[in-house]
Each structure stands twice: as structure tokens, then as C-alpha cells.
Write a protein that holds these residues in place. Structure first.
Motif, PDB file in Angstrom:
ATOM      1  N   ILE A  57       0.857  -1.184   0.000  1.00  0.00           N
ATOM      2  CA  ILE A  57       0.000   0.000   0.000  1.00  0.00           C
ATOM      3  C   ILE A  57       0.892   1.233   0.000  1.00  0.00           C
ATOM      4  N   SER A  58       0.538   2.227  -0.756  1.00  0.00           N
ATOM      5  CA  SER A  58       1.251   3.497  -0.767  1.00  0.00           C
ATOM      6  C   SER A  58       0.441   4.538  -0.011  1.00  0.00           C
ATOM      7  N   TYR A  59       1.138   5.437   0.664  1.00  0.00           N
ATOM      8  CA  TYR A  59       0.417   6.515   1.344  1.00  0.00           C
ATOM      9  C   TYR A  59      -0.319   7.410   0.349  1.00  0.00           C
ATOM     10  N   GLU A  60       0.049   7.314  -0.923  1.00  0.00           N
ATOM     11  CA  GLU A  60      -0.628   8.089  -1.959  1.00  0.00           C
ATOM     12  C   GLU A  60      -1.899   7.404  -2.458  1.00  0.00           C
ATOM     13  N   ASP A  61      -2.092   6.157  -2.072  1.00  0.00           N
ATOM     14  CA  ASP A  61      -3.271   5.403  -2.524  1.00  0.00           C
ATOM     15  C   ASP A  61      -3.825   4.610  -1.344  1.00  0.00           C
ATOM     16  N   LEU A  62      -4.870   5.122  -0.716  1.00  0.00           N
ATOM     17  CA  LEU A  62      -5.461   4.498   0.461  1.00  0.00           C
ATOM     18  C   LEU A  62      -6.728   3.730   0.114  1.00  0.00           C
ATOM     19  N   SER A  63      -6.841   3.308  -1.139  1.00  0.00           N
ATOM     20  CA  SER A  63      -8.055   2.624  -1.582  1.00  0.00           C
ATOM     21  C   SER A  63      -8.282   1.314  -0.836  1.00  0.00           C
ATOM     22  N   ALA A  77      -0.187  14.637   3.323  1.00  0.00           N
ATOM     23  CA  ALA A  77      -0.728  14.257   2.018  1.00  0.00           C
ATOM     24  C   ALA A  77      -1.912  13.304   2.174  1.00  0.00           C
ATOM     25  N   MET A  78      -1.815  12.385   3.133  1.00  0.00           N
ATOM     26  CA  MET A  78      -2.891  11.412   3.324  1.00  0.00           C
ATOM     27  C   MET A  78      -4.206  12.065   3.727  1.00  0.00           C
ATOM     28  N   THR A  79      -4.165  13.224   4.384  1.00  0.00           N
ATOM     29  CA  THR A  79      -5.413  13.878   4.801  1.00  0.00           C
ATOM     30  C   THR A  79      -6.236  14.360   3.613  1.00  0.00           C
ATOM     31  N   TYR A  80      -5.617  14.415   2.424  1.00  0.00           N
ATOM     32  CA  TYR A  80      -6.330  14.840   1.217  1.00  0.00           C
ATOM     33  C   TYR A  80      -6.809  13.645   0.392  1.00  0.00           C
ATOM     34  N   ASN A  81      -6.865  12.459   1.012  1.00  0.00           N
ATOM     35  CA  ASN A  81      -7.314  11.281   0.271  1.00  0.00           C
ATOM     36  C   ASN A  81      -8.747  11.479  -0.230  1.00  0.00           C
ATOM     37  N   PRO A  82      -9.092  10.924  -1.390  1.00  0.00           N
ATOM     38  CA  PRO A  82     -10.413  11.185  -1.992  1.00  0.00           C
ATOM     39  C   PRO A  82     -11.568  10.486  -1.288  1.00  0.00           C
ATOM     40  N   TYR A  83     -11.271   9.620  -0.328  1.00  0.00           N
ATOM     41  CA  TYR A  83     -12.322   8.851   0.346  1.00  0.00           C
ATOM     42  C   TYR A  83     -12.786   9.504   1.654  1.00  0.00           C
ATOM     43  N   GLY A  84     -12.140  10.580   2.050  1.00  0.00           N
ATOM     44  CA  GLY A  84     -12.493  11.237   3.305  1.00  0.00           C
ATOM     45  C   GLY A  84     -12.047  10.475   4.540  1.00  0.00           C
ATOM     46  N   LEU A  85     -11.088   9.555   4.379  1.00  0.00           N
ATOM     47  CA  LEU A  85     -10.589   8.791   5.521  1.00  0.00           C
ATOM     48  C   LEU A  85      -9.908   9.704   6.527  1.00  0.00           C
ATOM     49  N   LYS A  86     -10.206   9.506   7.801  1.00  0.00           N
ATOM     50  CA  LYS A  86      -9.533  10.240   8.857  1.00  0.00           C
ATOM     51  C   LYS A  86      -8.139   9.647   9.075  1.00  0.00           C
ATOM     52  N   ILE A  87      -7.178  10.502   9.348  1.00  0.00           N
ATOM     53  CA  ILE A  87      -5.821  10.077   9.644  1.00  0.00           C
ATOM     54  C   ILE A  87      -5.571  10.354  11.124  1.00  0.00           C
TER      55      ILE A  87
END
Length: 362
Positions: A79-85, A108-118
């Protein structure tokens, strides 16, 4: 709004048991779920198979599921921090970084397109949060959560806990910490000597732990770290008022109905001109200034005793107090009850002008 949570560890249980526990917790108002990928063995497909059904069930209940990970989990699952799918496919609401990166990756992870909380590890006391904030994260997607400690005597010291927590609280980041069920039998690791954040909490009843955490003013969410808490514990946690400290009190035999009413029914707040010896609640002396309160139960006073001044104390008659230190009783004060021994640590949490109440322990 303060929240309560529970933890599940699917690799050590079954979907049926986990879902029954989540259903029960949900019925008592719990809305957070913690789970852990750090101890999980297997490939991507196996983890999805083990977790997905139960996470989906929690989501249907409206519960927020956060899974604990570290950089090595990213590597193991490719898994990449750029892709949290992967975590979106799992159905999680967020991921907790037990160990972090450099700060840039977290931002960067806080801007994921899924709205996942970090969710960030709060327990280290470094400038980690400042480093992340310097990279301009999407703040509404940042959370903080302390560690838990399954090894006896390794939990956080209280002063360190406060230092770490304030680092997040003063930045407006939502915070969480763990309490330990005395009925639960497992967590993510083989060692199971409780799963609390603060070492001082390890042997205390779970609701007392939670009262203490809420009373610190630095914790928003309290999560039971081990599984499974008993229904009695879940019920006790659900009955906590996180915004007003409630003391469990044993009333002494022979107290009058008026004294019982003053303790249990009258509103109380900690008078602002602070004494080393007493927490004073003075409104009852105004309300009942013309009602007799005869002397009785005038025994020596110990820390944690609940007191009401009697007729011999003149204008102080009817005032309720909680003893902070042992004192002599000259016959002018009725000792009407006592705070539960395990809750004496809560006396130091009450601040001047704070409201408080008593709950009778039968």
C-alpha cells in the motif's frame, strides 16, 4: 460531543461474536470502533476477508471504524500513502498511524479522496504534530489517539500523558485514549494485562477510568481497549456524564431525609475560593438556612468523606463539603457519606466553579 468506543480483533475472534458485541455497544450509545492490523498475519485478500464483513456491520450501525497500522503494514500489503483505496475497500472510516512517516506523507494522506480520517499517535511527546501541520494538512481529517499498554507498569505516567494530550488539544485536534475492561480477556497481542493508556488506571473499574479521562479536559473520546467488556461495564460507561464529574457515594446509616436530599438532589458546584482541606458547595446552606440540622454522625473526618455542617456551625449550617484531608471534628459537622475508595483520585480533578453531583452506591 464526547464519544465512547470499543475494540475488536477479528483475527482472535469470529464475525458472529464481534458483531454481537458491536450491537450491544451500539445499544448503549457507543459510536467508535478500534481495530488493529499490526498483529494481523496474511495477505491483502485474507485481511479483507477477515475484516470486511464486521466493518460493514459496524458501518450499518453508524459506528466509526479506525484501524491501527504502521509503515511496515503499508509495505507488507503493498500500500502506498498516496493510494489508500485498500482501507476504503475495507470499509474503514480512518487509519491510525502507530508509527508515522516524516510529516509530509501524513499531511498528504489527509487529502485522500475517500475522506478517511488520519489518526496520529499522541503518546510520544515529540514535535511530530507540529511537523505534520507545517505541511498544511487538511485539519478536519486529522485525529489524535494515545497508545494502550498491555504490559503491566508500562502505561503512561500522568504528567507525560497531560503534556502529550495538550499538544493536540491546543491545536484543535480531536483526542482519544484507552481504558481497560476488567472483564475482557484479549487484545491484539499475547500479553493481556489490561489495555489502558494510563498506568494508574490498570486495576480501576472501567467507568472510573473513563470519568478520570473526561475530567482531565484533554480527551474527547474514550475507547475500551480490550475485548470484550461486559454488559455491566458498557452500561456503566454509557451512564457517565462526560461534562460533569459524578462521584459514587455510600451514604451512612442514620442520615436524615434532608441530608440525603442535599447530597443527591441539590445542585453542587465547587466554590471558587479554594481551600486545601475542603471542596465546598454552599447553595444548600442558603436554601435550608431555616431548617434544623441536628448534630449526629460527628466522627473524625477522612479524605473523601461527604460532610454537612449542622446547627452548631451557625451561618454555615447546611453547607455540603467533601474532605480533601483528614480533619478533627469538633461536633459541628455531620459525616453523611463517603466517596467510593476507587474514585478518590477524582477529587483532584475537580476545578473551582465546576459543577458536580453524587450517585448513590447501594
Amino acid at each position: 460531543m464526547k464519544r465512547l468506543g470499543v475494540s475488536i480483533y477479528p483475527e482472535h475472534s469470529t464475525p458472529d461474536r464481534d458483531q454481537a458485541y458491536l450491537k450491544l455497544a451500539h445499544e448503549y450509545g457507543f459510536s467508535r470502533v478500534f481495530s488493529c492490523l499490526l498483529s494481523v498475519q496474511g495477505n491483502r485478500e485474507k485481511i479483507l476477508a477477515d475484516f470486511k464483513e464486521t466493518v460493514a456491520y459496524a458501518n450499518r450501525l453508524g459506528m466509526q471504524v479506525v484501524v491501527d497500522i504502521a509503515p511496515r503494514v503499508f509495505q507488507a500489503l503493498k500500500i502506498s500513502y498516496e493510494d489508500l483505496s485498500f482501507f476504503n475497500e475495507l470499509g474503514a472510516s480512518g487509519i491510525r498511524l502507530d508509527l508515522g512517516f516524516t510529516g509530509r506523507e501524513e499531511a498528504a494522506m489527509t487529502y485522500n479522496p475517500y475522506g478517511l480520517k488520519i489518526e496520529l499517535n499522541m503518546s510520544n511527546g515529540t514535535r511530530y504534530l507540529e511537523q505534520i501541520l507545517s505541511y498544511q494538512p487538511k485539519r478536519e481529517n486529522l485525529l489524535g489517539c494515545h497508545n494502550f499498554y498491555p504490559h503491566r507498569y508500562t502505561g503512561l505516567a500522568y504528567d507525560h500523558f497531560l503534556h502529550c494530550s495538550w499538544q493536540f488539544k491546543e491545536k484543535g485536534i480531536r483526542t482519544a485514549a484507552f481504558v481497560s475492561s476488567q472483564a475482557a480477556s484479549f487484545g491484539p497481542w499475547p500479553v493481556t494485562e489490561g489495555l489502558c493508556t494510563l498506568e494508574m488506571h490498570r486495576t480501576l473499574p472501567v467507568d472510573v477510568q473513563a470519568k478520570h479521562l473526561f475530567a482531565t479536559g484533554v480527551i474527547d473520546d474514550v475507547i475500551v481497549g480490550n475485548a470484550y467488556a461486559s454488559e455491566e461495564e458498557l452500561r456503566a460507561l454509557s451512564q457517565i456524564d462526560p461534562d460533569r464529574l459524578t462521584f459514587t457515594v455510600q451514604l451512612n446509616e442514620g442520615i436524615t431525609e434532608l441530608e440525603r436530599k442535599i447530597v443527591l438532589e441539590e445542585p453542587h458546584f465547587y466554590r471558587g475560593d479554594v481551600s486545601d482541606y475542603l471542596i465546598r458547595s454552599t447553595q444548600s446552606r442558603v436554601k435550608y438556612k431555616d431548617v434544623p440540622i441536628p448534630p449526629h454522625l460527628t466522627v473524625e473526618i477522612k479524605r473523601g468523606d461527604v460532610l454537612i455542617d449542622n446547627d452548631l456551625y451557625g451561618q454555615y449550617k447546611g453547607e455540603l463539603q467533601i474532605a480533601l484531608k483528614p480533619m478533627k471534628n469538633e461536633g459541628k459537622t455531620n459525616v453523611v457519606g463517603r466517596i467510593a475508595e476507587e474514585e478518590l483520585i477524582l477529587l483532584d480533578m475537580l476545578k473551582p466553579w465546576s459543577p458536580f453531583r453524587f450517585e448513590h452506591k447501594k
